[in-house]
Write a protein that holds these residues in place. Sequence first.
Motif, mmCIF file in Angstrom:
data_model
loop_
_atom_site.group_PDB
_atom_site.id
_atom_site.type_symbol
_atom_site.label_atom_id
_atom_site.label_comp_id
_atom_site.label_asym_id
_atom_site.label_seq_id
_atom_site.Cartn_x
_atom_site.Cartn_y
_atom_site.Cartn_z
ATOM 1 N N TYR A 141 0.821 -1.219 0.000
ATOM 2 C CA TYR A 141 0.000 0.000 0.000
ATOM 3 C C TYR A 141 0.850 1.262 0.000
ATOM 4 N N GLU A 142 2.078 1.177 0.438
ATOM 5 C CA GLU A 142 2.939 2.361 0.391
ATOM 6 C C GLU A 142 3.201 2.786 -1.046
ATOM 7 N N TYR A 143 3.240 1.827 -1.961
ATOM 8 C CA TYR A 143 3.403 2.182 -3.374
ATOM 9 C C TYR A 143 2.240 3.067 -3.826
ATOM 10 N N PHE A 144 1.019 2.689 -3.471
ATOM 11 C CA PHE A 144 -0.145 3.451 -3.898
ATOM 12 C C PHE A 144 -0.218 4.800 -3.192
ATOM 13 N N ASP A 145 0.347 4.894 -1.985
ATOM 14 C CA ASP A 145 0.359 6.171 -1.280
ATOM 15 C C ASP A 145 1.295 7.173 -1.949
ATOM 16 N N LYS A 146 2.303 6.687 -2.666
ATOM 17 C CA LYS A 146 3.335 7.565 -3.219
ATOM 18 C C LYS A 146 3.037 8.065 -4.628
ATOM 19 N N ILE A 147 2.096 7.450 -5.327
ATOM 20 C CA ILE A 147 1.790 7.892 -6.681
ATOM 21 C C ILE A 147 0.673 8.931 -6.651
#
Length: 246
Positions: free
Chosen positions: A178-184
């Motif tokens: 989920y950190e990937y989705f938080d960064k985009i």
Amino acid sequence: MSRLSQFMADCMSVGALRGFRHFSVHIRSREEIVLRVYRDKSPDPTIPGSVPISSSTIYEHVDRIQALDESKQTMLRAKNNMDVPFDLSDKSLEDDRWAINFLVAGYPRYKCPYVWLRTDHHLLISVPENQPLEKDVPLRLESVDCWRQFDIRPWDVLVEVICTTLNPPPENPFSIDYEYFDKITVEERAVATGAMLEFLRRVYLRHYFFSDVVLDDIKRLQHMHFRDINTLRDHQLSAMFREPNQ
């Protein structure tokens, strides 16, 4: 379309996805994909594991228009720090210290998919003493062996490879980072979550042993997806009201 062609088409769709915790898939050609199984939970050891959040608190203190403006700033910063495409050459795969790499291929002459290990042969392949290691021999996988008897999909192969490679096997091979989705950006996330939801729907319908956990990810990603869609809609409406009358 032949079964093998459909299999590789599905591989291409998985190769377009990002945001898995345990692996990533990269398209090398229309007949080949590279599966990178991370040695740790993330390819970058500086990235901590994602922290679960309650769906009841997601909307607290969220200003949707402000979120979109922040998303635009994120996009501008990203232009100066573009992701470099992963080098899929055999030499680069051998030097990859963050992941164990596999080649998944659907060559028409074989009429079924095969998987080759491209790194860490000494760790994952047991070879009798005084017998040479055959690196170009495909792996013996139950999912591939069942190709002619059952409707095998790429995610069946991925589950077997990931669970065999990682010790202990993950509770959910398709766990989401989920950190990937938080960064985009919001725009990117609205598209990425939609694509991921379609993939997880297919996975869930296979009724794997971890389907209940997949359903939890589906619920959380749906919440993110529709939140971002509403954010974009609200921004569009506010922009229309701000336009001067002609």
